[in-house]
Design a protein around this motif. Sequence first.
Motif, PDB file in Angstrom:
ATOM      1  N   LEU A 194       0.975  -1.160  -0.052  1.00  0.00           N
ATOM      2  CA  LEU A 194      -0.093  -0.076   0.100  1.00  0.00           C
ATOM      3  C   LEU A 194       0.826   1.207   0.038  1.00  0.00           C
ATOM      4  O   LEU A 194       0.380   2.449  -0.376  1.00  0.00           O
ATOM      5  CB  LEU A 194      -0.847  -0.045   1.169  1.00  0.00           C
ATOM      6  CG  LEU A 194      -1.946  -1.137   1.384  1.00  0.00           C
ATOM      7  CD1 LEU A 194      -2.565  -0.788   2.728  1.00  0.00           C
ATOM      8  CD2 LEU A 194      -2.995  -0.910   0.209  1.00  0.00           C
ATOM      9  N   ALA A 195       1.973   1.124   0.566  1.00  0.00           N
ATOM     10  CA  ALA A 195       2.852   2.377   0.880  1.00  0.00           C
ATOM     11  C   ALA A 195       3.718   2.634  -0.574  1.00  0.00           C
ATOM     12  O   ALA A 195       3.739   1.772  -1.321  1.00  0.00           O
ATOM     13  CB  ALA A 195       3.726   2.360   1.877  1.00  0.00           C
ATOM     14  N   PRO A 196       4.278   3.875  -0.626  1.00  0.00           N
ATOM     15  CA  PRO A 196       5.165   3.968  -1.686  1.00  0.00           C
ATOM     16  C   PRO A 196       6.352   3.255  -1.869  1.00  0.00           C
ATOM     17  O   PRO A 196       6.547   2.878  -0.692  1.00  0.00           O
ATOM     18  CB  PRO A 196       5.592   5.719  -1.576  1.00  0.00           C
ATOM     19  CG  PRO A 196       4.473   6.530  -0.759  1.00  0.00           C
ATOM     20  CD  PRO A 196       3.862   5.176   0.099  1.00  0.00           C
ATOM     21  N   ASN A 221      10.118  13.522  19.016  1.00  0.00           N
ATOM     22  CA  ASN A 221      10.762  12.162  19.167  1.00  0.00           C
ATOM     23  C   ASN A 221      11.255  11.756  17.980  1.00  0.00           C
ATOM     24  O   ASN A 221      10.738  11.132  17.102  1.00  0.00           O
ATOM     25  CB  ASN A 221       9.311  11.238  19.423  1.00  0.00           C
ATOM     26  CG  ASN A 221       8.976  11.865  20.937  1.00  0.00           C
ATOM     27  OD1 ASN A 221       9.519  11.675  21.967  1.00  0.00           O
ATOM     28  ND2 ASN A 221       7.473  12.152  20.915  1.00  0.00           N
ATOM     29  N   PRO A 222      12.424  12.002  17.517  1.00  0.00           N
ATOM     30  CA  PRO A 222      13.038  11.709  16.140  1.00  0.00           C
ATOM     31  C   PRO A 222      13.277  10.241  15.825  1.00  0.00           C
ATOM     32  O   PRO A 222      13.379   9.848  14.889  1.00  0.00           O
ATOM     33  CB  PRO A 222      14.553  12.555  16.273  1.00  0.00           C
ATOM     34  CG  PRO A 222      14.896  12.530  17.928  1.00  0.00           C
ATOM     35  CD  PRO A 222      13.469  12.778  18.321  1.00  0.00           C
ATOM     36  N   ASP A 223      13.072   9.451  16.902  1.00  0.00           N
ATOM     37  CA  ASP A 223      13.353   7.830  16.724  1.00  0.00           C
ATOM     38  C   ASP A 223      12.148   7.483  16.486  1.00  0.00           C
ATOM     39  O   ASP A 223      11.862   6.148  16.158  1.00  0.00           O
ATOM     40  CB  ASP A 223      13.898   7.457  18.088  1.00  0.00           C
ATOM     41  CG  ASP A 223      15.306   7.591  18.009  1.00  0.00           C
ATOM     42  OD1 ASP A 223      16.088   7.909  17.083  1.00  0.00           O
ATOM     43  OD2 ASP A 223      15.736   7.725  19.402  1.00  0.00           O
ATOM     44  N   GLU A 224      10.925   8.158  16.559  1.00  0.00           N
ATOM     45  CA  GLU A 224       9.468   7.757  16.297  1.00  0.00           C
ATOM     46  C   GLU A 224       8.912   8.357  14.794  1.00  0.00           C
ATOM     47  O   GLU A 224       9.296   9.586  14.603  1.00  0.00           O
ATOM     48  CB  GLU A 224       8.630   8.026  17.232  1.00  0.00           C
ATOM     49  CG  GLU A 224       9.004   7.181  18.680  1.00  0.00           C
ATOM     50  CD  GLU A 224       7.931   7.521  19.735  1.00  0.00           C
ATOM     51  OE1 GLU A 224       6.958   7.914  19.547  1.00  0.00           O
ATOM     52  OE2 GLU A 224       8.388   7.043  20.936  1.00  0.00           O
ATOM     53  N   THR A 225       7.917   7.829  14.011  1.00  0.00           N
ATOM     54  CA  THR A 225       7.429   8.158  13.108  1.00  0.00           C
ATOM     55  C   THR A 225       6.058   7.847  12.930  1.00  0.00           C
ATOM     56  O   THR A 225       5.552   6.883  13.715  1.00  0.00           O
ATOM     57  CB  THR A 225       8.178   7.901  11.853  1.00  0.00           C
ATOM     58  OG1 THR A 225       7.706   8.870  10.640  1.00  0.00           O
ATOM     59  CG2 THR A 225       8.159   6.573  11.269  1.00  0.00           C
ATOM     60  N   CYS A 226       5.244   8.326  11.841  1.00  0.00           N
ATOM     61  CA  CYS A 226       3.898   7.725  11.759  1.00  0.00           C
ATOM     62  C   CYS A 226       3.735   7.609  10.003  1.00  0.00           C
ATOM     63  O   CYS A 226       4.655   8.253   9.356  1.00  0.00           O
ATOM     64  CB  CYS A 226       2.766   8.886  12.331  1.00  0.00           C
ATOM     65  SG  CYS A 226       2.956  10.401  11.455  1.00  0.00           S
ATOM     66  N   LEU A 227       2.727   7.004   9.695  1.00  0.00           N
ATOM     67  CA  LEU A 227       2.652   6.722   8.389  1.00  0.00           C
ATOM     68  C   LEU A 227       2.385   7.959   7.440  1.00  0.00           C
ATOM     69  O   LEU A 227       3.190   8.091   6.161  1.00  0.00           O
ATOM     70  CB  LEU A 227       1.724   5.722   8.024  1.00  0.00           C
ATOM     71  CG  LEU A 227       1.621   4.290   8.516  1.00  0.00           C
ATOM     72  CD1 LEU A 227       0.482   3.698   7.914  1.00  0.00           C
ATOM     73  CD2 LEU A 227       2.954   3.511   8.050  1.00  0.00           C
ATOM     74  N   TYR A 228       1.888   8.872   7.866  1.00  0.00           N
ATOM     75  CA  TYR A 228       1.729  10.248   7.308  1.00  0.00           C
ATOM     76  C   TYR A 228       2.803  10.954   7.027  1.00  0.00           C
ATOM     77  O   TYR A 228       3.058  11.373   5.902  1.00  0.00           O
ATOM     78  CB  TYR A 228       0.677  11.008   7.831  1.00  0.00           C
ATOM     79  CG  TYR A 228      -0.978  10.334   7.485  1.00  0.00           C
ATOM     80  CD1 TYR A 228      -1.256   9.271   6.856  1.00  0.00           C
ATOM     81  CD2 TYR A 228      -2.080  11.095   8.168  1.00  0.00           C
ATOM     82  CE1 TYR A 228      -2.319   8.827   6.567  1.00  0.00           C
ATOM     83  CE2 TYR A 228      -3.385  10.498   7.994  1.00  0.00           C
ATOM     84  CZ  TYR A 228      -3.454   9.698   7.205  1.00  0.00           C
ATOM     85  OH  TYR A 228      -4.879   9.008   7.098  1.00  0.00           O
ATOM     86  N   GLU A 229       3.761  10.868   7.898  1.00  0.00           N
ATOM     87  CA  GLU A 229       4.888  11.368   7.958  1.00  0.00           C
ATOM     88  C   GLU A 229       5.973  10.977   6.877  1.00  0.00           C
ATOM     89  O   GLU A 229       6.800  11.546   6.370  1.00  0.00           O
ATOM     90  CB  GLU A 229       5.615  11.768   9.123  1.00  0.00           C
ATOM     91  CG  GLU A 229       4.933  12.774  10.143  1.00  0.00           C
ATOM     92  CD  GLU A 229       5.703  12.892  11.487  1.00  0.00           C
ATOM     93  OE1 GLU A 229       6.491  11.857  11.874  1.00  0.00           O
ATOM     94  OE2 GLU A 229       5.601  13.948  12.270  1.00  0.00           O
ATOM     95  N   ILE A 263      -3.358   6.107   2.494  1.00  0.00           N
ATOM     96  CA  ILE A 263      -3.563   4.611   3.256  1.00  0.00           C
ATOM     97  C   ILE A 263      -4.411   5.053   4.242  1.00  0.00           C
ATOM     98  O   ILE A 263      -4.240   6.068   4.914  1.00  0.00           O
ATOM     99  CB  ILE A 263      -2.156   4.018   3.855  1.00  0.00           C
ATOM    100  CG1 ILE A 263      -1.433   3.834   2.644  1.00  0.00           C
ATOM    101  CG2 ILE A 263      -2.864   2.825   4.395  1.00  0.00           C
ATOM    102  CD1 ILE A 263      -0.125   3.078   3.195  1.00  0.00           C
ATOM    103  N   THR A 264      -5.624   4.431   4.437  1.00  0.00           N
ATOM    104  CA  THR A 264      -6.254   4.441   5.624  1.00  0.00           C
ATOM    105  C   THR A 264      -5.953   3.193   6.662  1.00  0.00           C
ATOM    106  O   THR A 264      -5.801   2.262   6.193  1.00  0.00           O
ATOM    107  CB  THR A 264      -7.833   4.573   5.172  1.00  0.00           C
ATOM    108  OG1 THR A 264      -8.228   3.046   4.895  1.00  0.00           O
ATOM    109  CG2 THR A 264      -8.319   5.842   4.129  1.00  0.00           C
ATOM    110  N   PRO A 265      -6.505   3.512   7.939  1.00  0.00           N
ATOM    111  CA  PRO A 265      -6.323   2.342   8.732  1.00  0.00           C
ATOM    112  C   PRO A 265      -7.255   1.145   8.517  1.00  0.00           C
ATOM    113  O   PRO A 265      -6.680   0.008   8.563  1.00  0.00           O
ATOM    114  CB  PRO A 265      -6.950   2.930  10.123  1.00  0.00           C
ATOM    115  CG  PRO A 265      -6.535   4.346  10.201  1.00  0.00           C
ATOM    116  CD  PRO A 265      -6.658   4.931   8.637  1.00  0.00           C
TER     117      PRO A 265
END
Length: 234
Positions: free
Chosen positions: A81-83, A140-148, A154-156
């Motif tokens: 689903l992701a790029p 929190n540079p060691d954490e991310t999320c899908l939109y970032e 993509i939806t949940p």
Amino acid sequence: MIESPQFPPLLTGEVVPRHTDPFDKAVSRAVAGVDSGTVFYSEQDDTLRAALVLAPETPLEEAIQAVYVAQIGLAESLGALAPPEVPVHFQWPDRIKVNGALCGSVRFASDVSDPKAYPNWLVIGIEVPFIPRTDQPGENPDETCLYEEGCIEITPMALLESWSKHTLLWLTYFLDSGFERVHNEWRPRCDTLGKMIELPRPGTFVGLDEKGRMLLRQDVMTETLSLIEFAEHV
């Protein structure tokens, strides 16, 4: 209105109230005897939270290997689903990484803790953030999320659908062929393999043994750590 996800044959979905943890709900229903293959999930826009109930027919030390199956299912569904430039990796025992930063986790629990005991149920949950947990960029540079990470399309619920399909496929492989095929798929996605690690204990992560246990080398000694040690107590 959020569209209900479509699950593959052998799996059924059950939505939980918005403020209910699907993992906790899955555990309580598993204790009560819910059917194997039930997926509990929450209809949230900002995070995917879901949990799958299984009824293993093997001792816990073998059944717990299904946690790797769920991780592969998540990696493959994100890959679909992701790029294409978005890499997905694992950090043993329970973290999911996207583009090198933590972006979700798995949880698991069973009614037994003895590796040789046969569990009545095993619950495996996933959690994947879609939007930042804070409005302070870089906090929190060691954490991310899908939109970032550019996964804005993509939806949940779409990810839940895909995860259920890929996980069921790999559960079939696991049941038919054992852990070796799962191991071969999981190993290249673990970006700490062969490296010095601090968590869960300091040492060199040598690999996994035939039972899916971590091989951790400390000086001249190598010890094994089982996923069972990181299961949640219920």
